[in-house]
Design an enzyme around this catalytic site. Structure first.
Site, mmCIF file in Angstrom:
data_model
loop_
_atom_site.group_PDB
_atom_site.id
_atom_site.type_symbol
_atom_site.label_atom_id
_atom_site.label_comp_id
_atom_site.label_asym_id
_atom_site.label_seq_id
_atom_site.Cartn_x
_atom_site.Cartn_y
_atom_site.Cartn_z
ATOM 1 N N GLU A 158 -7.601 -0.754 -4.158
ATOM 2 C CA GLU A 158 -5.796 -1.095 -4.008
ATOM 3 C C GLU A 158 -5.891 -2.093 -3.141
ATOM 4 O O GLU A 158 -4.777 -2.963 -2.940
ATOM 5 C CB GLU A 158 -5.482 0.395 -3.930
ATOM 6 C CG GLU A 158 -5.109 0.916 -4.884
ATOM 7 C CD GLU A 158 -4.698 0.090 -6.421
ATOM 8 O OE1 GLU A 158 -3.640 -0.467 -6.386
ATOM 9 O OE2 GLU A 158 -4.556 0.435 -7.964
ATOM 10 N N TYR A 166 3.827 1.066 -2.506
ATOM 11 C CA TYR A 166 2.759 0.434 -3.421
ATOM 12 C C TYR A 166 1.988 2.029 -3.375
ATOM 13 O O TYR A 166 0.592 2.241 -4.522
ATOM 14 C CB TYR A 166 2.703 -0.767 -3.951
ATOM 15 C CG TYR A 166 1.190 -1.199 -4.660
ATOM 16 C CD1 TYR A 166 1.846 -1.258 -6.279
ATOM 17 C CD2 TYR A 166 0.246 -1.300 -4.231
ATOM 18 C CE1 TYR A 166 0.902 -1.361 -7.377
ATOM 19 C CE2 TYR A 166 -0.499 -1.305 -5.639
ATOM 20 C CZ TYR A 166 -0.878 -1.152 -6.729
ATOM 21 O OH TYR A 166 -1.413 -1.308 -7.416
ATOM 22 N N ASP A 209 5.006 -3.124 -7.649
ATOM 23 C CA ASP A 209 4.344 -4.309 -7.063
ATOM 24 C C ASP A 209 4.752 -5.484 -8.555
ATOM 25 O O ASP A 209 6.122 -5.487 -8.689
ATOM 26 C CB ASP A 209 2.738 -4.215 -7.323
ATOM 27 C CG ASP A 209 2.733 -4.687 -9.133
ATOM 28 O OD1 ASP A 209 3.157 -4.090 -9.556
ATOM 29 O OD2 ASP A 209 1.580 -5.269 -8.870
#
Length: 390
Positions: free
Chosen positions: A51, A134, A152
């Site tokens: 991520e 996020y 996102d």
DNA sequence: AAGCCGGGGCA
DNA sequence: TGCCCAGGCTT
């Protein structure tokens, strides 16, 4: 999947409609999706690293970086034990190098404060350096199987179209509305073996839809599992959502950079740990001088190396342009071959010095323009005849 | 709220 | 060329 015939709007996001969207997206995602390396296990470490790499970076770009990174740093202990230089070396070319610095700092924090076990607590996850709203939502929902939403660029576009919301994700009220919507949509984590309504799969389904179907231009609505409830499609022009962001001016900057060569090796300096290309290696680089290239190079040697060098013998190489989000940088490289050098002391923007053989590139953190320049040095093309720096 | 922070892919 | 990408941090 249940058909939804109601007109969809924010006020009509009733539980049946919400469940229909959940069901359609989840079955679509589970029927088939891209095989991505970080999806092969829900190890929080792998999800976390992925991520961070995926921030503002395409999945296809991340794929190779992720595999190399996991091979070198298989767990959080390995990452924490490594010097930052090694981490930046594997990050070279990926961009946004502050991500690597934060990742490394967070790994050391996880080892020091949590005994090497990834924190489960929502506040602890969000407090890790480099983890924003996020990424916290992604880690919690995908790896920790908690009910956590995420927004996102993909999700923002999908939701803006689904509900025909003229909201800009980069503005505060747009962000607020999209996040609220995402939080209402994300399903509860399953109690036990029941794999339905997995929040991580739902979030990944939203992102997968945005990445493969609900594209910024020319969305493939015929393939979309929720096209029947999509208000933007009903209006006939899904590309209108979200509204385009205002363009911004990108200032131009001119730099000179000096490839100092001695005995087949080239001098590299390490930038200070913060700011642009922080902690990365590059040839001594500085501003141009209106008085001319020799003055610029002389000042460069004085301010960054604390030395005087025969810069009048430096040969100009082909200039090149390097584009950043907020700058347009024009580089004028020079090559200076010397037989011997006086003592050099990295200073100014730099804190370390080393010589590198360009034909055997070491594992050093370097920006893309440095890698390109060293590669050109190894297999030279042609030297510029004109010595122009303006 | 706005600026800083990379690099690449694609129309 | 312009746009966008599984954003976050600093001021």
């Amino acid at each position: 999947m249940r058909p939804v015939t109601d007109t969809l709007s924010l006020s009509s996001l009733t539980p049946p409609v919400r469940d229909a969207i959940r069901g359609a997206l989840l079955s679509w995602f589970r029927a088939g999706h891209r095989d991505l390396p970080w999806r092969r296990s829900a190890d929080p470490y792998r999800v976390w690293v992925a991520e961070i790499m995926l921030q503002q970076t395409r999945t296809e770009t991340v794929r190779e970086y992720f595999d190399r990174f996991l091979a070198r740093f298989p767990d959080v202990a390995a990452l924490a034990a490594a010097p930052l230089d090694d981490v930046l070396a594997l990050w070279s070319g990926l961009g946004y190098y502050g991500r690597a610095r934060n990742l490394h700092a967070a790994a050391r924090e996880i080892v020091a404060r949590y005994g090497g076990r990834f924190p489960q607590d929502a506040e602890a996850v969000a407090a890790l350096p480099g983890v924003g709203p996020y990424t916290a939502g992604a880690i919690r929902s995908i790896a920790l199987r908690q009910r956590a939403a995420l927004v996102d660029g993909n999700v923002a576009r999908v939701l803006a179209r689904l509900f025909a919301l003229p909201l800009r994700p980069q503005e505060a009220d747009g962000r607020r509305a999209l996040w609220q919507l995402a939080e209402e949509l994300v399903p509860e984590a399953p109690e036990a073996a029941d794999a339905d309504n997995d929040p991580g799969d739902f979030n990944q389904a939203l992102m997968e839809l945005g990445a493969t179907v609900c594209l910024p231009q020319q969305p493939r609505c015929l393939l979309c599992p929720v096209s029947e409830v999509c208000l933007a499609r009903r209006q006939g022009d899904p590309e209108r959502y979200p509204p385009p962001r205002p363009p911004r001016q990108v200032p131009e900057v001119d730099r000179v950079t000096l490839l100092l060569c001695q005995g087949g090796q080239v001098l590299l300096l390490r930038r200070l740990p913060a700011g642009l290309w922080g902690g990365l290696w590059e040839p001594p680089t500085g501003e141009v001088d209106p008085r001319g290239p020799h003055q610029a190079l002389q000042r460069l040697c004085q301010e960054q190396l604390g030395a005087q060098l025969p810069v009048e013998r430096a040969q100009p190489l082909s200039p090149f342009v390097h584009l950043l989000t907020h700058r347009r940088m024009r580089f004028q490289p020079y090559r200076l071959e010397v037989a011997a050098v006086p003592p050099l002391h990295p200073q100014g923007e730099y804190d370390q010095l080393r010589w590198l053989d360009p034909s055997r590139p070491a594992a050093l953190g370097m920006s893309a323009w440095v890698s390109g320049l060293l590669g050109r040095l190894h297999t030279p093309r042609r030297v510029c005849d004109a010595e122009r720096t303006t």
